[in-house]
Design an enzyme around this catalytic site. Structure first.
Site, PDB file in Angstrom:
ATOM      1  N   LYS A 179      -2.775  -3.730  -6.821  1.00  0.00           N
ATOM      2  CA  LYS A 179      -1.950  -2.809  -8.057  1.00  0.00           C
ATOM      3  C   LYS A 179      -2.073  -1.528  -8.101  1.00  0.00           C
ATOM      4  O   LYS A 179      -1.010  -0.765  -8.424  1.00  0.00           O
ATOM      5  CB  LYS A 179      -2.072  -3.636  -9.630  1.00  0.00           C
ATOM      6  N   SER A 233      -5.735  -9.043  -7.480  1.00  0.00           N
ATOM      7  CA  SER A 233      -4.867  -6.935  -8.706  1.00  0.00           C
ATOM      8  C   SER A 233      -5.331  -5.999  -8.337  1.00  0.00           C
ATOM      9  O   SER A 233      -5.287  -5.171  -8.456  1.00  0.00           O
ATOM     10  CB  SER A 233      -4.646  -7.641 -10.147  1.00  0.00           C
ATOM     11  N   SER A 257      -2.777  -5.870 -16.044  1.00  0.00           N
ATOM     12  CA  SER A 257      -2.675  -6.562 -15.086  1.00  0.00           C
ATOM     13  C   SER A 257      -1.529  -7.905 -14.508  1.00  0.00           C
ATOM     14  O   SER A 257      -1.164  -8.716 -14.242  1.00  0.00           O
ATOM     15  CB  SER A 257      -3.387  -7.488 -14.193  1.00  0.00           C
TER      16      SER A 257
END
Length: 297
Positions: free
Chosen positions: A73, A70, A132
């Site tokens: 992101k 993640s 997240s």
């Protein structure tokens, strides 16, 4: 013989005097600070730089391509924030596809968006970066991609992620997803992710979001009422390491445990990345070691 003895005494006196001077000098010379010992980290890859000067402070397999989880992101947020005429208060209606995506992907972390709710772009950024949320990432990709279908818009958005990576000189990076749940071609390096984070931190909204430990946001429901959404940041450095500025955690079966981090102390900002650490605890410990070391350099 007397002259010889006097000569010997004179030489001895000079030697003693010189020795005394040398000894005194040894005690009065300023002590040199010992160079900090290079830390050992559990992560397979790491990189830290001085964010002000760009000077490299630590490397470990810094250019080896790895799955990023993640931490991807960061780029999702960066692409959104770079949109021209961006209105952070514009509203996005949560689609069933976003929640279905969470159900269909076992490793997908969620902001727990509720179908039919209307959330702002700013709120989606909090949902993206704190818990997240892969559902928040999907919503942003759908909103800011181009095309007449959702699939086309998502593909377009991922294309923007890759073109942005190229423009930032991230030569060992490629994205095939908007959230890090890759399909075999989602990778980056500690150096590239640090470069990305450094650039993203130039956006005030990004800085505000990633340093937020927790937030409660009021969103509009399908019926026109309101509900509160509460999100907590997955970055354990916040509140546990003085001067922490953010940035983003990541994990996954292939990525293991990742962390992009930044902190400021004494007017010096360091920023870095660890990839493929061995646990949530270890990635945080790795980051703390690297920042302690970097602030001493």
């Amino acid at each position: 013989m007397r002259n010889g003895i006097k000569g010997i005494r004179r030489v001895s006196a000079v030697a003693v005097t010189a020795g005394a001077v040398l000894t005194a000098g040894a005690f009065t010379a300023p002590a040199q600070a010992a160079a900090p010992k290079t830390p050992t980290i559990a992560a397979k890859g790491g990189f830290v730089m001085n964010n002000g000067t760009g000077k490299t402070l630590f490397t470990k397999a810094a250019d080896t391509r790895r799955s990023t989880g993640s931490t991807t992101k960061i780029m999702t947020a960066r692409v959104v924030l770079a949109q021209s005429n961006l209105n952070l208060d514009s509203k996005v209606t949560v689609q069933k596809a976003y929640s279905d995506y969470i159900v269909d992907n076992n490793w997908a972390s969620s902001a727990k968006l509720i179908v039919g709710d209307k959330v702002t772009v700013r709120q989606l950024l909090y949902g993206l970066m704190l818990p997240s949320g892969c559902d928040a990432a999907y919503a942003l990709a759908d909103k800011f991609g181009s095309g007449s279908t959702r699939a086309a818009r998502v593909k377009s958005f991922i294309g923007k992620m890759n073109s942005t990576a190229k423009s930032l000189g991230m030569t060992n990076t490629h994205f095939d997803s908007f959230d890090g749940i890759g399909r075999g071609a989602n990778y980056s390096t500690p150096r590239d992710l640090t470069k990305l984070a450094s650039n993203a931190m130039k956006y005030s909204t990004f800085r505000t979001v990633v340093k937020t430990k927790s937030t409660t946001q009021k969103v509009t429901t399908k019926s026109g009422g309101y509900r509160n959404m509460s999100w907590t940041n997955t970055n354990a450095l916040l509140g546990s390491y003085s001067g922490t500025l953010g940035v983003k955690t990541g994990s996954g079966p292939e990525a293991k445990y990742c962390l992009v981090f930044a902190a400021t102390r004494g007017g010096k900002t360091v920023i870095g990345t660890v990839l493929a650490s061995t646990s949530v605890t270890d990635r945080t410990a790795d980051a703390k070691k690297l920042m302690d070391y970097s602030f001493k350099k």
